[in-house]
Design a protein around this motif. Structure first.
Motif, PDB file in Angstrom:
ATOM      1  N   ASN A  67      -0.174  41.724  54.894  1.00 11.44           N
ATOM      2  CA  ASN A  67      -1.078  41.951  56.035  1.00 11.44           C
ATOM      3  C   ASN A  67      -1.495  40.661  56.722  1.00 11.44           C
ATOM      4  O   ASN A  67      -2.338  40.670  57.609  1.00 11.44           O
ATOM      5  CB  ASN A  67      -2.351  42.683  55.577  1.00 11.44           C
ATOM      6  N   HIS A  68      -0.980  39.542  56.264  1.00 12.72           N
ATOM      7  CA  HIS A  68      -1.372  38.250  56.833  1.00 12.72           C
ATOM      8  C   HIS A  68      -0.421  37.855  57.950  1.00 12.72           C
ATOM      9  O   HIS A  68       0.792  38.011  57.818  1.00 12.72           O
ATOM     10  CB  HIS A  68      -1.349  37.162  55.751  1.00 12.72           C
ATOM     11  N   GLN A  69      -0.985  37.341  59.028  1.00 12.75           N
ATOM     12  CA  GLN A  69      -0.146  36.860  60.123  1.00 12.75           C
ATOM     13  C   GLN A  69      -0.905  35.776  60.879  1.00 12.75           C
ATOM     14  O   GLN A  69      -2.123  35.836  61.017  1.00 12.75           O
ATOM     15  CB  GLN A  69       0.186  38.003  61.089  1.00 12.75           C
ATOM     16  N   LYS A  94      13.439  36.458  65.121  1.00 11.60           N
ATOM     17  CA  LYS A  94      13.296  36.222  63.679  1.00 11.60           C
ATOM     18  C   LYS A  94      14.152  35.025  63.267  1.00 11.60           C
ATOM     19  O   LYS A  94      15.297  34.897  63.694  1.00 11.60           O
ATOM     20  CB  LYS A  94      13.709  37.467  62.894  1.00 11.60           C
ATOM     21  N   LEU A  95      13.573  34.148  62.458  1.00 14.98           N
ATOM     22  CA  LEU A  95      14.296  32.969  61.980  1.00 14.98           C
ATOM     23  C   LEU A  95      14.813  33.279  60.579  1.00 14.98           C
ATOM     24  O   LEU A  95      14.028  33.529  59.673  1.00 14.98           O
ATOM     25  CB  LEU A  95      13.343  31.764  61.951  1.00 14.98           C
ATOM     26  N   GLU A  96      16.131  33.304  60.439  1.00 13.04           N
ATOM     27  CA  GLU A  96      16.711  33.551  59.116  1.00 13.04           C
ATOM     28  C   GLU A  96      16.832  32.203  58.410  1.00 13.04           C
ATOM     29  O   GLU A  96      17.362  31.252  58.965  1.00 13.04           O
ATOM     30  CB  GLU A  96      18.110  34.185  59.250  1.00 13.04           C
ATOM     31  N   TYR A  97      16.330  32.131  57.180  1.00  9.97           N
ATOM     32  CA  TYR A  97      16.444  30.872  56.435  1.00  9.97           C
ATOM     33  C   TYR A  97      16.604  31.192  54.954  1.00  9.97           C
ATOM     34  O   TYR A  97      16.217  32.265  54.506  1.00  9.97           O
ATOM     35  CB  TYR A  97      15.225  29.971  56.683  1.00  9.97           C
ATOM     36  N   THR A  98      17.195  30.274  54.200  1.00  7.35           N
ATOM     37  CA  THR A  98      17.519  30.545  52.797  1.00  7.35           C
ATOM     38  C   THR A  98      16.441  30.040  51.845  1.00  7.35           C
ATOM     39  O   THR A  98      16.167  30.667  50.833  1.00  7.35           O
ATOM     40  CB  THR A  98      18.865  29.888  52.424  1.00  7.35           C
ATOM     41  N   ASP A  99      15.824  28.904  52.156  1.00 10.10           N
ATOM     42  CA  ASP A  99      14.782  28.350  51.285  1.00 10.10           C
ATOM     43  C   ASP A  99      13.880  27.451  52.130  1.00 10.10           C
ATOM     44  O   ASP A  99      14.161  27.222  53.315  1.00 10.10           O
ATOM     45  CB  ASP A  99      15.411  27.581  50.107  1.00 10.10           C
ATOM     46  N   THR A 149       5.782  19.760  57.681  1.00 13.81           N
ATOM     47  CA  THR A 149       5.126  20.325  56.485  1.00 13.81           C
ATOM     48  C   THR A 149       3.636  20.573  56.767  1.00 13.81           C
ATOM     49  O   THR A 149       3.069  21.577  56.328  1.00 13.81           O
ATOM     50  CB  THR A 149       5.272  19.370  55.280  1.00 13.81           C
ATOM     51  N   GLN A 150       3.050  19.665  57.513  1.00 12.16           N
ATOM     52  CA  GLN A 150       1.633  19.778  57.899  1.00 12.16           C
ATOM     53  C   GLN A 150       1.425  20.996  58.812  1.00 12.16           C
ATOM     54  O   GLN A 150       0.492  21.776  58.640  1.00 12.16           O
ATOM     55  CB  GLN A 150       1.314  18.497  58.676  1.00 12.16           C
ATOM     56  N   PHE A 151       2.321  21.149  59.761  1.00  9.07           N
ATOM     57  CA  PHE A 151       2.279  22.260  60.715  1.00  9.07           C
ATOM     58  C   PHE A 151       2.315  23.589  59.947  1.00  9.07           C
ATOM     59  O   PHE A 151       1.493  24.477  60.147  1.00  9.07           O
ATOM     60  CB  PHE A 151       3.483  22.138  61.661  1.00  9.07           C
ATOM     61  N   LEU A 152       3.266  23.701  59.007  1.00 14.40           N
ATOM     62  CA  LEU A 152       3.418  24.940  58.241  1.00 14.40           C
ATOM     63  C   LEU A 152       2.224  25.176  57.314  1.00 14.40           C
ATOM     64  O   LEU A 152       1.761  26.305  57.163  1.00 14.40           O
ATOM     65  CB  LEU A 152       4.722  24.899  57.433  1.00 14.40           C
ATOM     66  N   SER A 153       1.713  24.112  56.696  1.00 14.18           N
ATOM     67  CA  SER A 153       0.564  24.263  55.787  1.00 14.18           C
ATOM     68  C   SER A 153      -0.667  24.764  56.536  1.00 14.18           C
ATOM     69  O   SER A 153      -1.371  25.664  56.066  1.00 14.18           O
ATOM     70  CB  SER A 153       0.248  22.932  55.098  1.00 14.18           C
ATOM     71  N   HIS A 154      -0.920  24.197  57.710  1.00 15.61           N
ATOM     72  CA  HIS A 154      -2.074  24.638  58.508  1.00 15.61           C
ATOM     73  C   HIS A 154      -1.884  26.071  59.003  1.00 15.61           C
ATOM     74  O   HIS A 154      -2.842  26.825  59.102  1.00 15.61           O
ATOM     75  CB  HIS A 154      -2.301  23.694  59.700  1.00 15.61           C
ATOM     76  N   LEU A 155      -0.641  26.421  59.305  1.00 12.69           N
ATOM     77  CA  LEU A 155      -0.355  27.780  59.772  1.00 12.69           C
ATOM     78  C   LEU A 155      -0.599  28.781  58.631  1.00 12.69           C
ATOM     79  O   LEU A 155      -1.160  29.858  58.848  1.00 12.69           O
ATOM     80  CB  LEU A 155       1.086  27.852  60.288  1.00 12.69           C
ATOM     81  N   CYS A 156      -0.203  28.413  57.424  1.00  9.19           N
ATOM     82  CA  CYS A 156      -0.467  29.266  56.255  1.00  9.19           C
ATOM     83  C   CYS A 156      -1.975  29.496  56.097  1.00  9.19           C
ATOM     84  O   CYS A 156      -2.436  30.623  55.889  1.00  9.19           O
ATOM     85  CB  CYS A 156       0.066  28.615  54.982  1.00  9.19           C
ATOM     86  N   MET A 157      -2.746  28.412  56.214  1.00  5.64           N
ATOM     87  CA  MET A 157      -4.206  28.539  56.054  1.00  5.64           C
ATOM     88  C   MET A 157      -4.804  29.390  57.173  1.00  5.64           C
ATOM     89  O   MET A 157      -5.703  30.189  56.943  1.00  5.64           O
ATOM     90  CB  MET A 157      -4.858  27.150  56.014  1.00  5.64           C
ATOM     91  N   TRP A 216       4.322  28.519  52.460  1.00  3.15           N
ATOM     92  CA  TRP A 216       5.685  28.431  53.013  1.00  3.15           C
ATOM     93  C   TRP A 216       6.689  27.941  51.964  1.00  3.15           C
ATOM     94  O   TRP A 216       7.886  28.147  52.104  1.00  3.15           O
ATOM     95  CB  TRP A 216       5.711  27.534  54.255  1.00  3.15           C
ATOM     96  N   LEU A 217       6.174  27.304  50.903  1.00  6.82           N
ATOM     97  CA  LEU A 217       7.056  26.838  49.822  1.00  6.82           C
ATOM     98  C   LEU A 217       7.304  27.924  48.782  1.00  6.82           C
ATOM     99  O   LEU A 217       8.327  27.917  48.109  1.00  6.82           O
ATOM    100  CB  LEU A 217       6.417  25.634  49.103  1.00  6.82           C
ATOM    101  N   THR A 218       6.324  28.828  48.634  1.00  7.76           N
ATOM    102  CA  THR A 218       6.364  29.728  47.488  1.00  7.76           C
ATOM    103  C   THR A 218       6.491  31.206  47.836  1.00  7.76           C
ATOM    104  O   THR A 218       6.893  31.998  47.002  1.00  7.76           O
ATOM    105  CB  THR A 218       5.078  29.549  46.651  1.00  7.76           C
ATOM    106  N   TYR A 219       6.126  31.600  49.073  1.00  2.69           N
ATOM    107  CA  TYR A 219       6.158  33.021  49.427  1.00  2.69           C
ATOM    108  C   TYR A 219       7.372  33.307  50.304  1.00  2.69           C
ATOM    109  O   TYR A 219       7.782  32.448  51.079  1.00  2.69           O
ATOM    110  CB  TYR A 219       4.915  33.423  50.248  1.00  2.69           C
ATOM    111  N   PRO A 220       7.902  34.547  50.205  1.00  4.93           N
ATOM    112  CA  PRO A 220       8.989  34.922  51.124  1.00  4.93           C
ATOM    113  C   PRO A 220       8.416  35.283  52.498  1.00  4.93           C
ATOM    114  O   PRO A 220       8.305  36.453  52.863  1.00  4.93           O
ATOM    115  CB  PRO A 220       9.598  36.155  50.433  1.00  4.93           C
ATOM    116  N   LEU A 221       8.045  34.289  53.268  1.00  2.11           N
ATOM    117  CA  LEU A 221       7.434  34.535  54.580  1.00  2.11           C
ATOM    118  C   LEU A 221       8.467  35.036  55.575  1.00  2.11           C
ATOM    119  O   LEU A 221       9.615  34.590  55.562  1.00  2.11           O
ATOM    120  CB  LEU A 221       6.855  33.226  55.146  1.00  2.11           C
TER     121      LEU A 221
END
Length: 196
Positions: free
Chosen positions: A145-147, A119-124, A162-170, A179-184
């Motif tokens: 339920n999303h993964q 698990k990666l702990e991060y603040t923001d 940012t691109q990597f994370l955006s595509h992963l979200c989709m 990744w900017l707005t949800y507590p993932l």
């Protein structure tokens, strides 16, 4: 309790190359007979440990993806995981029609063995960007339920964090800015990849 593969050092290159042969054999046999192969004897101790793997099929020489299925958590002996994921990559990847036997000669098989996700702990979101390592980290994101996961090699197509994370979200069925707005929940793992 069965042992789990904890370090990728437990899979030497020779055993990894044999996993690739096993994956190809599993696909060939399944496409011919519809049966899943099993080994009478398991040749390496590491294969008996629970391990997580991804099997990727690519068209040669273009490296175009033809199927990729895997497990992110170890839940069965590594060799069984590879057999199962190889067959699934060839027949059950929802993005592709099943592989036909005559295609096999043009397909390259890759097997990635995964380390246990941490698990990666991060603040923001900015802290998250600081902590992920391009070309090294595979990521799993979870929200409700999303993964979804991207293997480290996906950085080659999406080298920008940012691109990597955006595509992963989709991929997880979430908005691209999740990744900017949800507590993932974010987990990191590494892979050792063997290919033909």
């Amino acid at each position: 309790m069965e042992e789990v593969i904890t370090s990728l050092e437990q899979i030497p290159d020779e055993e990894g190359k044999e996993l690739v042969k096993l994956a190809r054999l599993a696909v060939e046999e399944y496409l011919k007979t519809g049966r899943e192969i099993d080994l009478k004897e398991v040749p390496y101790e590491s294969w008996k440990k629970k391990g997580a793997s991804f099997v990727t099929l690519e068209l040669s020489p273009t490296h175009q993806l033809r199927g990729c299925i895997g497990s992110v958590l170890p839940h069965q002996p590594l060799y069984k995981d590879v057999i199962h994921n190889a067959i699934a990559a060839a027949t059950s990847d929802p993005r592709f029609v099943p592989v036909r036997p005559e295609e096999l000669k043009d397909i390259r098989v890759k097997v990635s063995v995964l380390s246990y996700p941490q698990k990666l702990e991060y603040t923001d979101p900015y802290d998250l960007l600081q902590k992920i390592k391009p070309f090294e980290d595979g990521l799993i994101i979870r929200y409700g339920n999303h993964q979804a996961t991207f293997l480290p090699e996906v950085w080659e197509q999406l080298p920008e964090k940012t691109q990597f994370l955006s595509h992963l979200c989709m991929k997880a069925g979430l908005p691209s800015d999740c990744w900017l707005t949800y507590p993932l929940e974010v987990y990191v793992y590494h892979t050792k990849t063997f290919s033909e």
